[in-house]
Enzyme design. Structure first.
Site, PDB file in Angstrom:
ATOM      1  N   TYR A 273     -12.408 -62.945 -73.496  1.00 12.82           N
ATOM      2  CA  TYR A 273     -13.775 -62.528 -73.848  1.00 12.82           C
ATOM      3  C   TYR A 273     -13.916 -62.179 -75.329  1.00 12.82           C
ATOM      4  O   TYR A 273     -14.822 -62.653 -76.017  1.00 12.82           O
ATOM      5  CB  TYR A 273     -14.218 -61.361 -72.943  1.00 12.82           C
ATOM      6  CG  TYR A 273     -14.477 -61.844 -71.530  1.00 12.82           C
ATOM      7  CD1 TYR A 273     -13.436 -62.319 -70.728  1.00 12.82           C
ATOM      8  CD2 TYR A 273     -15.753 -61.871 -70.996  1.00 12.82           C
ATOM      9  CE1 TYR A 273     -13.662 -62.796 -69.452  1.00 12.82           C
ATOM     10  CE2 TYR A 273     -15.983 -62.345 -69.707  1.00 12.82           C
ATOM     11  CZ  TYR A 273     -14.934 -62.801 -68.947  1.00 12.82           C
ATOM     12  OH  TYR A 273     -15.155 -63.286 -67.680  1.00 12.82           O
TER      13      TYR A 273
ATOM     14  N   HIS B   6     -21.832 -69.093 -68.674  1.00 17.82           N
ATOM     15  CA  HIS B   6     -22.838 -68.021 -68.550  1.00 17.82           C
ATOM     16  C   HIS B   6     -23.809 -68.030 -69.738  1.00 17.82           C
ATOM     17  O   HIS B   6     -24.262 -66.986 -70.193  1.00 17.82           O
ATOM     18  CB  HIS B   6     -22.185 -66.639 -68.453  1.00 17.82           C
ATOM     19  CG  HIS B   6     -21.340 -66.444 -67.232  1.00 17.82           C
ATOM     20  ND1 HIS B   6     -21.787 -65.849 -66.078  1.00 17.82           N
ATOM     21  CD2 HIS B   6     -20.045 -66.791 -66.976  1.00 17.82           C
ATOM     22  CE1 HIS B   6     -20.823 -65.822 -65.171  1.00 17.82           C
ATOM     23  NE2 HIS B   6     -19.752 -66.389 -65.680  1.00 17.82           N
TER      24      HIS B   6
ATOM     25  N   ASN C 175     -19.549 -61.143 -60.718  1.00 19.25           N
ATOM     26  CA  ASN C 175     -20.353 -62.267 -60.252  1.00 19.25           C
ATOM     27  C   ASN C 175     -21.043 -61.890 -58.944  1.00 19.25           C
ATOM     28  O   ASN C 175     -20.722 -60.857 -58.349  1.00 19.25           O
ATOM     29  CB  ASN C 175     -19.457 -63.489 -59.986  1.00 19.25           C
ATOM     30  CG  ASN C 175     -19.116 -64.260 -61.259  1.00 19.25           C
ATOM     31  OD1 ASN C 175     -19.763 -64.100 -62.297  1.00 19.25           O
ATOM     32  ND2 ASN C 175     -18.097 -65.100 -61.177  1.00 19.25           N
TER      33      ASN C 175
END
Ligand code: HDE
Length: 698
Positions: A358, A71, A144
């Site tokens: 993350y 991303h 998404n």
């Protein structure tokens, strides 16, 4: 800039307005000359004592930070979320507590595979990550535009990403899945088959970030004030519908305007065409999850909307562009584990792994654990805790108490009241330590078949062509054949059609379709197709054009919320038949049909005669036709369509003629013409035209 949004107000002190300021060093020393290095004499050499020079170069040398490992390329916007239905029955999340309640948000859309500088229009999944700045802290919904994922367990994520990224020896191809390593991996991973069907569909070639759905993908939990839990899947539905580019158009756009999606988002917000999405949830009460033929914890499965309806309860509006790309879009850090009371995780093994990843990646990308203090990441809710120090710490914690429990600081910050704070939902956990998945996880093909069965004829053709392109680019015949065999588990018919295009043998013993079910909600054929709002219409004109026609066309388009741009042969002003002059918006030298949703050729005999002489004008019309977009010829404008050999043009008829999105009309029939033309624009694309379009050399 609208400053009513509390997040905007919070960001205000961090913004720097350069007007009325004086150039200085980082130390605040005023600098009169920033163009010449301090030297020993006019011809040098440079002197090391020049702190201004050193500071400039040093700062520049360190400007680049690591891009996101996936991303990397994205664009973002500020806005607000408005609750439209109180959801207290299902969740105690306060941003969903009452209709009308607004919560500031920052949303980042992204491509998954390509580097930061790659093209926007490649075939790829799109990220849709939303940070809600709620009164109970930041809640991140990191989703998404495709509702399922390639793998069921996060431990496979590094393999997937290694396989899809450029190959490790020569680092090609960029931002593309059409290569050996990706299909090698996929052909050995049957669980990816459902996702592959979506990736090969038009969903992976989006027209606009404003025209794609968003999905939370993973299963979460809603928990209400009484402690009752519901498994939940999140949905964003664009009010403009779900729309895609034609594949050839997407590839050409990659060269013509690699920033296509980024520019579209930015310009829409600048023009006031605020991107808007409805927010909905699918809910399954805890305890009822076993009555479905899929496991609710399996991220390679959807919950068909016909079985579990989407309940709408909010609206997202993006109404402000960021001030600074790096400060906001690049530095924003999302994490699916940023939860608020009322929303909790499930045991979905893909989600569980994401919870770790993350923050871990952000520590290296943003240089330490204090990235939560970066303005865009700061919550609006107050932050008080015992975290201290580390790189780039901003907060100056006063007093002595940096531990808990303490008496020196009166025991504060003190733990929150459990009724107000985040409490993990008490899920009973038993079992033997084992590396395994539930039995329903083993069904890899029935929902892939459900997707295939749900497609319209043209969507099916696009999927077959996508497989031809992607697998056709694989150099290894063994991998190609293995893929065809794998597809055979979804549908023998599909596998045979794919085999034909990639020089493989269809599966020898075709299996029956893995499912006979269909879900109409999956087809883009059933999406919103009745608005021309925010669409871009190219109006081709040259000297001698009909000015009145242009004015009438512009007005009608404006009333429908569409935007017109006049395309002239060159940058020189064009002179209308009545002598008025007009500066064109773009030219045949700088623009291309792929940058528009529709093309209209204006009336004016002299104008059209000039355009007919120009290859780029003929090509423009051909390409518009080939990409199945609305194409209009008003009065003499029809001559350009006919010169371009457009198959649907009806020259003999009287009045307005409309055939498969090609609209023609005699001079002066503005209103009827524009009504029909805007309807053709609203329909987005006229895919039925694809077969005749094969005959058009664009
Ligand atoms: Fe991500 N993902 N992901 N992902 N993801 C990241 O976090 C990861 C997955 C998604 O605009 C990374 O800060 C693992 C599913 C979006 O900043 C990283 C797994 C979904 C974004 C990461 C997944 C997503 C990311 C890279 C498998 C849809 C961009 C940079 C288990 C629900 C957010 C970063 C933005 C970004 C890990 C799978 C969505 C490496 C381990 C499924 C939209 O941490």
């Amino acid at each position: 800039m609208p400053k009513s949004n509390p997040k905007d107000q919070q960001l205000e002190p961090f913004r720097e307005d350069p007007r009325g300021t004086t150039l200085s060093t980082d130390q605040g020393v005023p600098i009169p000359d920033t163009d010449t290095t301090l030297k020993a004499g006019e011809r040098g050499p440079d002197l090391l004592e020049d702190f201004h020079f050193r500071e400039r170069i040093t700062h520049f040398d360190h400007e680049v930070i690591p891009e996101r490992v996936v991303h990397a390329r994205g664009s973002a916007a500020h806005g607000y979320f408005e609750c439209t239905r109180a959801m207290g029955e299902f969740t105690k999340a306060r941003f969903l507590a009452e209709a009308g309640k607004r919560t500031p948000v920052f949303v980042r859309f992204s491509q998954v595979v390509g580097n930061k500088g790659s093209a926007d229009t490649v075939r790829d999944v799109r990220g849709f990550a939303t940070k809600f700045y709620t009164e109970d802290g930041n809640y991140d919904l990191v989703g998404n535009n495709i509702p399922v994922f390639f793998i069921q367990d996060a431990i496979k994520f590094p393999d997937l990403v290694h396989a899809i990224k450029p190959e490790q020896d020569h680092h090609m191809p960029q931002a593309s899945s059409a290569h050996d390593t990706f299909w090698d991996f996929i052909s050995l991973m049957p669980e990816s088959m459902h996702m592959i069907m979506w990736l090969m569909s038009d969903r992976a070639v989006v027209r606009s970030y404003r025209m794609m759905e968003g999905f939370g993908v993973n299963t979460y939990r809603f928990v209400n004030a009484a402690g009752k839990a519901f498994f939940v899947k999140f949905h964003w539905k664009p009010v403009l519908g779900v729309h895609s580019l034609a594949w050839d158009e997407a590839q050409k756009l990659g060269g013509r305007d690699a920033d296509w999606l980024r520019r579209d988002l930015w310009e829409a917000i600048e023009l006031g065409d605020f991107p808007t999405f409805d927010f909905g949830v699918q809910l399954i009460p805890e305890g009822e999850e076993d009555r479905f033929d899929f496991d609710v914890l399996d991220a390679t499965k959807i919950w068909p909307e016909e079985e579990v309806p989407v309940q709408f309860c909010g609206r997202l509006v993006l109404d402000r562009n960021p001030d600074n790309f790096f400060a906001e879009t690049e530095q924003v850090a999302f994490c699916p584990g940023n939860l608020v009371p009322g929303v909790d995780v499930s045991e979905d093994p893909l989600l569980q792994g994401r919870l770790f990843s993350y923050i871990d990646t952000q520590i290296s990308r943003l240089g330490g654990p204090n990235f939560t203090e970066i303005p865009i990441n700061r919550p609006l809710a107050p932050v008080h805790n015992y975290h201290r120090d580390a790189m780039h710490r901003q907060t100056i914690n006063t007093g002595k108490a940096n531990y808990f429990p303490n008496s020196i600081g009166d025991g504060q910050p003190a733990p929150a009241d459990p009724a107000r704070g985040f409490v993990s939902h008490p899920v009973p956990v038993t079992g033997t330590k084992i590396r395994a998945r539930g039995p329903k996880f083993a069904d890899h093909f029935s929902q892939a078949a459900l997707f295939w069965n749900s497609m319209s004829e043209h969507e099916k053709k696009h999927i077959i062509r996508a497989f031809h392109f992607e697998i056709g680019k694989v150099t290894s015949p063994i991998i190609r054949q293995r893929m065809v065999d794998l597809i055979g588990n979804v549908s023998g018919e599909l596998a045979a059609l794919v085999a034909e295009g990639v020089n493989c043998t269809p599966p020898l013993e075709p299996k029956p379709a893995a499912s006979k079910k269909a879900s109409p909600a999956l087809s883009q054929e059933n999406t919103v197709r009745d608005t021309a709002f925010s669409r871009r219409i190219a109006v081709l004109a040259a000297d001698g054009f009909d000015y009145e026609a242009l004015e009438r066309i512009r007005l009608a388009a404006q009333e429908a919320g569409a935007h017109t741009k006049v395309v002239a042969p060159t940058g020189r002003a064009i002179v209308a038949a009545d002598g008025r002059e007009l500066a064109p918006d773009v030219t045949l030298l700088t623009a291309s049909s792929v940058q528009f949703d529709a093309t209209l050729v204006l009336d004016g005999e002299e104008s059209v005669a000039a355009l007919v002489q120009r290859g780029p004008a003929l090509h423009w019309v051909n390409e518009t036709y080939a990409h199945c977009k609305a194409l209009g010829g008003l009065g003499a404008g029809v001559v350009l369509l006919s010169a371009a050999d457009i198959p649907e043009v009806e020259f003999e008829g009287e009045g307005v003629q409309c055939c498969l999105g090609v609209v023609t009309a005699p001079p002066g029939a503005f209103d009827e013409f524009m009504a029909a033309f805007l309807e053709a624009v609203a329909a987005h694309r006229h895919w039925e035209r694809e077969e005749p379009a094969m005959r058009v050399p664009a």
